[in-house]
Design a protein around this motif. Structure first.
Motif, PDB file in Angstrom:
ATOM      1  N   SER A   1      -9.546   1.726   6.746  1.00  0.00           N
ATOM      2  CA  SER A   1      -8.417   0.933   7.228  1.00  0.00           C
ATOM      3  C   SER A   1      -7.887   1.497   8.536  1.00  0.00           C
ATOM      4  CB  SER A   1      -7.288   0.908   6.189  1.00  0.00           C
ATOM      5  OG  SER A   1      -7.791   0.557   4.928  1.00  0.00           O
TER       6      SER A   1
ATOM      7  N   ALA B   1      -8.647  -1.797   3.463  1.00  0.00           N
ATOM      8  CA  ALA B   1      -7.659  -2.751   2.974  1.00  0.00           C
ATOM      9  C   ALA B   1      -7.020  -3.437   4.178  1.00  0.00           C
ATOM     10  CB  ALA B   1      -6.605  -2.037   2.141  1.00  0.00           C
TER      11      ALA B   1
ATOM     12  N   VAL C   1     -10.995   4.478   1.577  1.00  0.00           N
ATOM     13  CA  VAL C   1     -10.290   3.220   1.866  1.00  0.00           C
ATOM     14  C   VAL C   1      -9.329   3.434   3.029  1.00  0.00           C
ATOM     15  CG1 VAL C   1      -8.709   1.467   0.977  1.00  0.00           C
ATOM     16  CG2 VAL C   1     -10.496   2.384  -0.501  1.00  0.00           C
TER      17      VAL C   1
ATOM     18  N   ASP D   1     -11.238  -5.584   6.165  1.00  0.00           N
ATOM     19  CA  ASP D   1     -11.707  -6.227   4.933  1.00  0.00           C
ATOM     20  C   ASP D   1     -13.226  -6.238   4.883  1.00  0.00           C
ATOM     21  OD1 ASP D   1      -9.309  -6.709   3.716  1.00  0.00           O
ATOM     22  OD2 ASP D   1      -9.025  -8.675   4.636  1.00  0.00           O
TER      23      ASP D   1
ATOM     24  N   HIS E   1       0.807  -1.233   0.000  1.00  0.00           N
ATOM     25  CA  HIS E   1       0.000   0.000   0.000  1.00  0.00           C
ATOM     26  C   HIS E   1       0.833   1.271   0.000  1.00  0.00           C
ATOM     27  CE1 HIS E   1      -3.510  -2.414   0.594  1.00  0.00           C
ATOM     28  NE2 HIS E   1      -2.834  -3.079   1.500  1.00  0.00           N
TER      29      HIS E   1
END
Lengths: 116, 241
Positions: free
Chosen positions: B132, B153, B128, B148, A75
């Protein structure tokens, strides 16, 4: 010690089965921890083999976290884009959580001192 | 540079990544000891940085790496189950403190998630990233699953969890002194709520009582977060879609 390891794995297995069959969004290992705790309370003692196995595992808990952490590399782009927000969010939130939890616990455990 | 063919053969052998992980971790532990156990050079953070660097330089993917290192990741499950042992040892103390423990866990978990998401949202982070960040204070197996599930992520969450853990260990000695917190039970619990398994590993340095309470806090906070966070994010209107 092998018996101890088996007992731990068995609790985890039961935990996983419970989580899957009841469809609850909690990791099986956490349910397994509660199951082992209940079993210990019923039994009234920790068998030597179980203690050896358990304390051996706990000693290396930090090492077990490393592989997941390496997953950060997937990431790097996302982190590059949002890095400032991520860093500030982590730092501020960790400090706030820490201070509030510590003070709350300290207050709640001694109600007699709060009255003064 | 001429790449020796042995390297090519080795990168195909999953055990290489297991060996690398353990060797780097041992070296990081040694380094940390030499530097007076400073949380700035936390063995976990040092190890993962070194390993990421090695993988990037040798152009090895995370999927290849995890094939070998998955064994260590697997052990996290039994280790979490084993936390029941120090908990059992300190059961009397847990009973005495049941109400403060529950209140501390619920408020700590909510504050951790809301403040992290709030700050990042104010600074314009994407959804996202927000999703997270939300589970960043709970132990990685739970955080990965929750992230998830809600559309974040998982592996990013795992990394953020570790950074949070290192931060928690870093500020712990300072804040405990500043807030005059000397009770090992409170110290351990606070570490477990805000810094999960790394906080728990750190709490054992304050003794077995602190370690046990930290493990308890980690378990309670993790379970509570796993149940509540999906609803909370839905209520706040933060979705991946």
């Amino acid at each position: 010690m092998l018996g101890g390891l088996l007992a731990i794995l068995f609790c985890q297995l039961l935990g996983e089965i419970l989580v899957l069959s009841l469809d609850i969004p909690v990791p099986g290992a956490v349910v397994g921890m509660l199951l082992l705790l209940i079993a210990l309370m019923v039994q009234g003692e920790v068998a030597t083999g179980l203690r050896t196995a358990g304390e051996g595992l706990l000693k290396y808990l930090p090492l077990m976290l490393v592989p997941s952490g390496v997953g950060l590399m997937v990431h790097l782009e996302l982190i590059a884009r949002d890095w400032l927000a991520i860093v500030l969010a982590l730092v501020l939130s960790t400090v706030v959580t820490f201070v509030v939890t510590a003070l709350l616990m300290e207050r709640l455990k001694k109600p007699e001192e709060r009255v003064k | 540079m001429e790449t020796p063919s042995v390297w090519l053969i080795l990168t195909d052998a999953p055990v290489l990544w297991l060996v690398l992980t353990i060797a780097v971790y041992m070296a990081a532990g040694w380094l940390n000891q030499r530097c007076g156990r400073t949380p700035l050079l936390h063995p976990v953070v040092v190890s993962l940085s070194v390993i990421i660097l090695v993988l990037k330089l040798s152009q090895v993917s995370y999927d290849t790496y995890i094939e070998g290192a998955a064994f260590l990741k697997f052990l996290m499950g039994p280790a979490i189950v084993a936390l029941a042992i120090p908990l059992y040892d300190n059961l009397a103390r847990v009973r005495d403190l049941l109400l403060p423990l529950l209140v501390g866990c619920v408020s700590g978990a909510l504050i951790a998630a809301l403040s992290a998401v709030g700050v990042a949202w104010a600074l314009g982070a994407g959804n996202v990233t927000l999703l997270s960040l939300a589970p960043k204070s709970v132990t990685s197996p739970i955080a990965i699953g929750v992230a998830d599930q809600i559309g974040g992520a998982g592996s990013l969450a795992a990394g953020l969890v570790l950074i949070t853990g290192a931060l928690g260990c870093l500020i712990a000695p300072l804040l405990f002194r500043w807030l005059k917190i000397n009770d090992p039970a409170v110290r351990g619990f606070t570490l477990g709520v805000s810094a999960h398994a790394m906080g728990t590993a750190f709490a054992f340095e304050y003794g077995a009582v602190a370690g046990a309470f930290s493990g308890l806090a980690m378990g309670l906070t993790g379970a509570f977060t796993a149940f509540v966070l999906p609803w909370l994010m839905l209520m706040l209107g933060v979705t991946a879609g």
